[in-house]
Design a protein around this motif. Structure first.
Motif, PDB file in Angstrom:
ATOM      1  N   LEU A  23       0.716  -1.123   0.087  1.00 50.28           N
ATOM      2  CA  LEU A  23       0.109  -0.102   0.032  1.00 50.28           C
ATOM      3  C   LEU A  23       0.862   1.253  -0.019  1.00 50.28           C
ATOM      4  O   LEU A  23       0.691   2.243  -0.694  1.00 50.28           O
ATOM      5  CB  LEU A  23      -0.790   0.112   1.157  1.00 50.28           C
ATOM      6  CG  LEU A  23      -1.995   1.212   1.421  1.00 50.28           C
ATOM      7  CD1 LEU A  23      -2.795   1.262   0.104  1.00 50.28           C
ATOM      8  CD2 LEU A  23      -2.948   1.196   2.548  1.00 50.28           C
ATOM      9  N   CYS A  24       2.087   1.181   0.547  1.00 49.05           N
ATOM     10  CA  CYS A  24       2.802   2.340   0.815  1.00 49.05           C
ATOM     11  C   CYS A  24       3.334   2.678  -0.851  1.00 49.05           C
ATOM     12  O   CYS A  24       3.502   3.933  -0.989  1.00 49.05           O
ATOM     13  CB  CYS A  24       3.924   2.025   1.945  1.00 49.05           C
ATOM     14  SG  CYS A  24       5.185   3.587   1.839  1.00 49.05           S
ATOM     15  N   ILE A  26       2.360   1.709  -3.528  1.00 51.08           N
ATOM     16  CA  ILE A  26       1.219   2.293  -4.366  1.00 51.08           C
ATOM     17  C   ILE A  26       0.765   3.562  -4.277  1.00 51.08           C
ATOM     18  O   ILE A  26       0.663   4.314  -5.187  1.00 51.08           O
ATOM     19  CB  ILE A  26      -0.101   1.179  -4.350  1.00 51.08           C
ATOM     20  CG1 ILE A  26       0.166  -0.230  -4.658  1.00 51.08           C
ATOM     21  CG2 ILE A  26      -1.531   1.784  -4.940  1.00 51.08           C
ATOM     22  CD1 ILE A  26      -1.006  -1.241  -4.547  1.00 51.08           C
ATOM     23  N   LYS A  27       0.467   4.073  -2.791  1.00 53.44           N
ATOM     24  CA  LYS A  27       0.255   5.269  -2.489  1.00 53.44           C
ATOM     25  C   LYS A  27       1.514   6.277  -2.836  1.00 53.44           C
ATOM     26  O   LYS A  27       1.249   7.231  -3.793  1.00 53.44           O
ATOM     27  CB  LYS A  27       0.040   5.733  -1.157  1.00 53.44           C
ATOM     28  CG  LYS A  27      -1.129   5.167  -0.697  1.00 53.44           C
ATOM     29  CD  LYS A  27      -1.267   5.361   0.866  1.00 53.44           C
ATOM     30  CE  LYS A  27      -2.636   4.937   1.292  1.00 53.44           C
ATOM     31  NZ  LYS A  27      -2.664   5.049   2.955  1.00 53.44           N
ATOM     32  N   GLY A  28       2.521   5.946  -2.934  1.00 54.45           N
ATOM     33  CA  GLY A  28       3.610   6.669  -3.450  1.00 54.45           C
ATOM     34  C   GLY A  28       3.768   6.994  -5.104  1.00 54.45           C
ATOM     35  O   GLY A  28       3.922   7.954  -5.735  1.00 54.45           O
ATOM     36  N   LEU A  30       1.092   6.514  -6.924  1.00 53.40           N
ATOM     37  CA  LEU A  30      -0.127   7.294  -7.310  1.00 53.40           C
ATOM     38  C   LEU A  30       0.292   8.654  -7.024  1.00 53.40           C
ATOM     39  O   LEU A  30      -0.187   9.755  -7.933  1.00 53.40           O
ATOM     40  CB  LEU A  30      -1.298   6.915  -6.480  1.00 53.40           C
ATOM     41  CG  LEU A  30      -1.870   5.672  -6.902  1.00 53.40           C
ATOM     42  CD1 LEU A  30      -3.022   5.265  -5.640  1.00 53.40           C
ATOM     43  CD2 LEU A  30      -2.531   5.477  -8.216  1.00 53.40           C
ATOM     44  N   LYS A  31       1.023   9.287  -6.123  1.00 49.16           N
ATOM     45  CA  LYS A  31       1.319  10.609  -5.554  1.00 49.16           C
ATOM     46  C   LYS A  31       2.283  11.215  -6.835  1.00 49.16           C
ATOM     47  O   LYS A  31       2.126  12.241  -7.163  1.00 49.16           O
ATOM     48  CB  LYS A  31       2.046  10.652  -4.506  1.00 49.16           C
ATOM     49  CG  LYS A  31       2.261  11.940  -3.850  1.00 49.16           C
ATOM     50  CD  LYS A  31       2.604  11.837  -2.575  1.00 49.16           C
ATOM     51  CE  LYS A  31       3.122  13.405  -2.114  1.00 49.16           C
ATOM     52  NZ  LYS A  31       3.749  13.357  -0.827  1.00 49.16           N
TER      53      LYS A  31
END
Length: 75
Positions: A23-24, A26-28, A30-31
């Motif tokens: 998740l970390c 993927i969030k990075g 996406l950001k």
């Protein structure tokens, strides 16, 4: 250009099983501007790599298991 980085030096499919780490990443991604399609492509590539490792490793494991079984069976 966007990137999704999974630590391929440490067993990528197992890495994907660690939900907080994945998740970390993927969030990075996406950001940084990655699309969901790009993220899914990376995850699919990790799965393919894992399947290939199993295809190579399973016959080696079977061979080694047979060798150990033979060695144990000898008097």
């Amino acid at each position: 250009m966007s990137f999704l980085a999974l630590d391929v030096d440490h067993e990528p499919d197992v890495e994907m099983l660690y939900a907080p780490g994945t998740l970390c990443h993927i969030k990075g991604a996406l950001k940084a501007g990655a699309t969901m399609e790009e993220i899914m492509e990376v995850l699919k590539l990790c799965i393919v790599q894992s399947v290939q490792a199993c295809n190579l490793g399973a016959p080696i494991l079977a061979e080694e298991s047979a060798a150990v079984s033979e060695a144990v069976a000898r008097p």
